[in-house]
Design an enzyme around this catalytic site. Sequence first.
Site, short mmCIF file in Angstrom:
data_model
loop_
_atom_site.label_atom_id
_atom_site.label_comp_id
_atom_site.label_asym_id
_atom_site.label_seq_id
_atom_site.Cartn_x
_atom_site.Cartn_y
_atom_site.Cartn_z
N CYS A 26 -3.47 -4.61 -3.51
CA CYS A 26 -2.31 -4.33 -2.66
C CYS A 26 -1.13 -5.17 -3.15
CB CYS A 26 -2.63 -4.67 -1.20
SG CYS A 26 -1.18 -4.56 -0.12
N CYS B 233 -0.14 -7.89 -0.11
CA CYS B 233 -0.97 -9.04 0.29
C CYS B 233 -1.96 -9.47 -0.80
CB CYS B 233 -1.71 -8.76 1.60
SG CYS B 233 -3.05 -7.57 1.46
N CYS C 213 -10.22 4.58 -7.80
CA CYS C 213 -11.51 4.54 -7.12
C CYS C 213 -11.47 3.39 -6.11
CB CYS C 213 -12.60 4.31 -8.17
SG CYS C 213 -14.26 4.35 -7.48
FE FE Z 1 -2.24 -5.44 1.77
#
Ligand code: FE
Length: 133
Positions: A98, A101, A121
């Site tokens: 991500c 974060c 995936c």
């Molecule tokens: Fe995140």
Amino acid sequence: MSKDKVTKTEEEWKRELTADQFRILRLKGTELPFHNAYYDNKRKGRYYCAGCGKELFSSETKFDSGTGWPSFSGPISEDAVELHDDKTFRMVRTEVACARCGSHLGHVFDDGPGPTGKRYCMNSGSLRFEEAK
Ligand code: FE
């Protein structure tokens, strides 16, 4: 560092996430194929980071890869995820994290369908699905 970033100590992550989410998102774990929430989810909607809520994937790019993990031809936007080299387990893979974060989401491979040829995936445990209204 952009002010959009989410940074927490591993203690804070541990408090806020389930044990499974912590193992996947923060310890780069992998869940079992075919025994996870979204591999067979065909509903229309969006997938958000289970760590910080960032919008990551749309059902529009989801396809059935046969692997038992939710698979997408691409993220919802180029800057939603970050890619990192992953040389663990004697393989060279590309980790998907991500962008907000830094949590681990899964890996991306070059054997996907369509014009991008990419197969993102993902672990269901790293995502939270919200059905389109
Ligand atoms: Fe995140």
